[in-house]
Each structure stands twice: as structure tokens, then as C-alpha cells.
Design an enzyme around this catalytic site. Structure first.
Site, PDB file in Angstrom:
ATOM      1  NE  ARG A 153      -2.981  -0.355   3.227  1.00  0.00           N
ATOM      2  CZ  ARG A 153      -3.982  -0.072   4.054  1.00  0.00           C
ATOM      3  NH1 ARG A 153      -5.190  -0.485   3.759  1.00  0.00           N
ATOM      4  NH2 ARG A 153      -3.780   0.586   5.158  1.00  0.00           N
ATOM      5  CG  ASP A 154       3.826   4.335   1.233  1.00  0.00           C
ATOM      6  OD1 ASP A 154       3.495   5.127   0.322  1.00  0.00           O
ATOM      7  OD2 ASP A 154       4.572   4.653   2.177  1.00  0.00           O
ATOM      8  CB  ILE A 155       4.816   0.397  -4.201  1.00  0.00           C
ATOM      9  CG1 ILE A 155       4.572  -0.921  -3.483  1.00  0.00           C
ATOM     10  CG2 ILE A 155       5.969   0.272  -5.187  1.00  0.00           C
ATOM     11  CD1 ILE A 155       4.086  -2.013  -4.382  1.00  0.00           C
ATOM     12  CG  ASN A 191       8.462   3.205   0.991  1.00  0.00           C
ATOM     13  OD1 ASN A 191       9.246   3.729   1.773  1.00  0.00           O
ATOM     14  ND2 ASN A 191       7.177   3.468   1.010  1.00  0.00           N
TER      15      ASN A 191
END
Length: 86
Positions: free
Chosen positions: A44-46, A50
Site C-alpha cells: 500500500r505504499d510502493i 520504499n
């Protein structure tokens, strides 16, 4: 040195590694899994920040799972909120 474009072959290698990591996460069985429950973890936070890259070793790894969630389940942040409320 740092900077500059990466060769296409290196980009393909990193992309393949990231996609394999996502496939692994999406098919992972969560702790305490029982038949009939959802399977997998969503990152959910690519974003670039990251993805850890070692271009000399040709290794890319996903990082920062703080926003992750089990598919059909609660996010890590929701779990922390539940723990604080208990």
C-alpha cells in the site's frame, strides 16, 4: 558514482525482483490463517523511497511496511490503534 540513468537490463532485473516480492506478499498466508480467510499482504505504499536498491549487487528490496495490510484485513496502523485501545 551515483546518478545517471540505469541500463535497461538493470531496470528489468530490479522490476522483476519487485514484482516477485509483490507476488510473494500477495500470496502469503497471514499468521493464524484459517480456510476461508483472505490470503496475502498489501504493501500500500510502493514508491521510489520504499525500494532499496544495490545497483552493484543488482538487488532491489521492498521496504517500509507501515501502511501494509492483510488482504481483506486491517492495516498495521489499525492494529496499533486496537492495541492502544485495549
Amino acid at each position: 558514482g551515483q546518478g545517471g540513468p540505469l541500463p535497461e537490463a538493470v531496470i528489468r532485473t530490479f522490476t522483476r525482483q519487485i514484482l516477485k516480492a509483490l507476488n510473494y506478499l500477495h500470496s502469503a498466508l497471514p499468521y493464524g490463517w484459517e480456510p476461508g480467510q483472505a490470503v496475502g499482504i498489501l504493501h500500500r505504499d510502493i514508491k521510489c523511497a520504499n525500494v532499496l536498491v544495490d545497483k552493484d549487487a543488482l538487488v532491489a528490496k521492498l521496504a517500509d511496511f507501515g501502511c501494509s495490510a492483510e488482504m481483506g484485513g486491517k492495516s498495521a496502523e489499525d492494529e496499533e490503534d486496537d492495541m492502544e485501545d485495549a
